[in-house]
Design a protein around this motif. Sequence first.
Motif, PDB file in Angstrom:
ATOM      1  N   GLU A  31       0.476  -1.229   0.170  1.00 23.40           N
ATOM      2  CA  GLU A  31       0.160   0.219   0.153  1.00 23.40           C
ATOM      3  C   GLU A  31       0.727   1.293  -0.003  1.00 23.40           C
ATOM      4  OE1 GLU A  31      -4.232   0.560   1.481  1.00 23.40           O
ATOM      5  OE2 GLU A  31      -2.983  -0.083   2.686  1.00 23.40           O
ATOM      6  N   ARG A 415      -5.562   1.881  -9.170  1.00 25.27           N
ATOM      7  CA  ARG A 415      -6.345   1.620  -9.134  1.00 25.27           C
ATOM      8  C   ARG A 415      -6.515   0.216  -9.326  1.00 25.27           C
ATOM      9  NH1 ARG A 415      -7.809   7.087 -10.553  1.00 25.27           N
ATOM     10  NH2 ARG A 415      -8.189   6.289 -13.001  1.00 25.27           N
ATOM     11  N   ASP A 416      -6.511  -0.758 -10.011  1.00 23.90           N
ATOM     12  CA  ASP A 416      -6.530  -1.765 -10.492  1.00 23.90           C
ATOM     13  C   ASP A 416      -5.512  -2.593  -8.991  1.00 23.90           C
ATOM     14  OD1 ASP A 416      -7.784  -1.560 -13.420  1.00 23.90           O
ATOM     15  OD2 ASP A 416      -6.752  -1.230 -13.747  1.00 23.90           O
ATOM     16  N   GLN A 417      -4.328  -2.695  -9.439  1.00 22.20           N
ATOM     17  CA  GLN A 417      -3.610  -2.917  -7.930  1.00 22.20           C
ATOM     18  C   GLN A 417      -4.267  -3.077  -6.982  1.00 22.20           C
ATOM     19  OE1 GLN A 417       0.486  -1.182  -8.892  1.00 22.20           O
ATOM     20  NE2 GLN A 417       0.337  -1.859 -11.052  1.00 22.20           N
ATOM     21  N   ARG A 418      -4.521  -1.753  -6.695  1.00 26.10           N
ATOM     22  CA  ARG A 418      -5.167  -1.720  -5.256  1.00 26.10           C
ATOM     23  C   ARG A 418      -6.581  -2.564  -5.136  1.00 26.10           C
ATOM     24  NH1 ARG A 418      -3.837   2.388  -2.507  1.00 26.10           N
ATOM     25  NH2 ARG A 418      -3.426   4.803  -3.422  1.00 26.10           N
ATOM     26  N   ASP A 419      -7.365  -2.840  -6.414  1.00 29.44           N
ATOM     27  CA  ASP A 419      -8.088  -4.131  -6.322  1.00 29.44           C
ATOM     28  C   ASP A 419      -7.573  -5.002  -6.058  1.00 29.44           C
ATOM     29  OD1 ASP A 419     -10.104  -1.655  -6.980  1.00 29.44           O
ATOM     30  OD2 ASP A 419     -10.556  -1.962  -8.782  1.00 29.44           O
ATOM     31  N   ARG A 420      -6.536  -5.624  -6.799  1.00 30.64           N
ATOM     32  CA  ARG A 420      -6.576  -6.494  -6.666  1.00 30.64           C
ATOM     33  C   ARG A 420      -5.542  -7.302  -5.369  1.00 30.64           C
ATOM     34  NH1 ARG A 420      -4.237  -5.676 -11.822  1.00 30.64           N
ATOM     35  NH2 ARG A 420      -2.489  -5.032 -11.024  1.00 30.64           N
ATOM     36  N   ASP A 422      -6.818  -5.722  -2.394  1.00 32.15           N
ATOM     37  CA  ASP A 422      -8.071  -6.161  -1.472  1.00 32.15           C
ATOM     38  C   ASP A 422      -8.902  -7.111  -0.869  1.00 32.15           C
ATOM     39  OD1 ASP A 422      -7.768  -3.175  -0.357  1.00 32.15           O
ATOM     40  OD2 ASP A 422      -8.740  -2.284  -2.299  1.00 32.15           O
ATOM     41  N   ILE A 423      -7.714  -7.922  -2.373  1.00 31.09           N
ATOM     42  CA  ILE A 423      -8.875  -9.723  -3.378  1.00 31.09           C
ATOM     43  C   ILE A 423      -8.238 -10.488  -2.441  1.00 31.09           C
ATOM     44  CG2 ILE A 423      -9.688 -11.132  -4.304  1.00 31.09           C
ATOM     45  CD1 ILE A 423     -10.392  -9.123  -6.462  1.00 31.09           C
TER      46      ILE A 423
END
Length: 469
Positions: A31, A415-420, A422-423
């Motif tokens: 992060e 943003r895509d990396q943050r979503d991944r 989170d998953i």
Amino acid sequence: MAGISSLGVGSGIFSADLVDQLVNAERQPAELRLNRREGEAQAKISAFGALRSALEAMKSPLEALAEPEGLKALSATSSNESTAAVSVDSAVASRGSYSVNVTQLAQAQSLASGVFADSDSTTVGEGTMTFTVNGVSTDITVDSSNNTLQGLADSINDANAGLSAGVVDTGSGFRLVLSADDTGLQNAIQVSVTDADGNNADMAGLSQFAFDGAASNLAETVAAKDALLEVNGIAVSRPTNSIEGVVAGVTFDVAAIGSTNISVERDADAVAERVREFVDKYNELEKVIGKYAGFNSVSGSGGMLTGDSTIRNMERDIRAGLTTIPAGLETSSVRSLADLGIKTDPATGKLEFDDAIFKEKLEADPAAVTAIFAGQSGGEGISDKISQSIESYVGSDGLFSTRTEGLNKTLDQIRDQRDRLDIRMQSYRERLVSQFTAADSLISQLNSTGNYVSQQLAAIAPQPSSRNS
């Protein structure tokens, strides 16, 4: 054995707080890395935005200086403004002096009818009235709906015939008054009638309003006149008191009979102010460049865009424009900005402007000064050259747009990396909870087994005997 419904219940060791700590410890490095990349991308987008604004602010003064008229500011003065004021269009006018003698002012014609007892009940006849002003004729039908003085006035005003009408109470009766909208002989009013009584020239019915050469049944209270004047001894007439076209680009606004001297001169202060605006906007650009792409040799630190090749190339291109010698001026005594008192401070990169030198060169050789900025004989001046460089960076398909699009794509990737992330962290949390739940259950079972063994051992252990006393 009953299941464990909450972490730590069976063992007192594993808890939801421990899971949160482990998940946060796993998340934090990734992060922080994403936060740093996102902050850098957003800061660069902001920096390119500030540089774009500074570059675009230069376009307006450059556009003014790219036209020969931009270096040709003129001012005009009148020695007697109560007789004639003067205005000048620098794009058309040239320097000159003019003696102006006004002998007559332009006037708008006014006509008045005879006296009527009232304005809204006495009938004035029926038929057709034709008003001709400046070659344009307008017909008005007069019938029972408008055959009074006020009815006529209202119909004339609604017709937009180049004149206005009103009813005047003289104290001893009422008169219809017609006034031309514009001054000059060409706007004189003609009124012809087709009278219902069959006689178009007598003083009965509509004929009493005729004023067309064949019949002059209206009184001319103010005559139509053109403005008459002499400019340098040459007789001039115009239908208005705003005299245009006598001297190209110069307008005389005459207000009284009399004489005045008009002088049209180059306004060096106005031209210098236009150049100063360009210098100021350039220096603002240098300030923004220093903020985002400069380097502090003392602290050893730079800005967000320090070393950026796009910024280096932009500075190089614009500075190349500043040092351009336009075609045809290679052997001129005035051939570059430096010759006009515009020089670069090597310590700051900003421009310094000596307006005294500039105005001296402008007075001595206005054509060369104009050519430096606006070019000559189809050649390119520095204004166009710098403007083209600016457009290559701030245009819709310019380099700044390309860089900004790339940075926005980086933000999308983050943003895509943050979503991944989170998953992944959710999966990690679920795995920890599953492992801790199993461990908690096992420890609980072991504790239960230990308690059971202790109870059995306690049951079979010999009890101390009691003696009867």
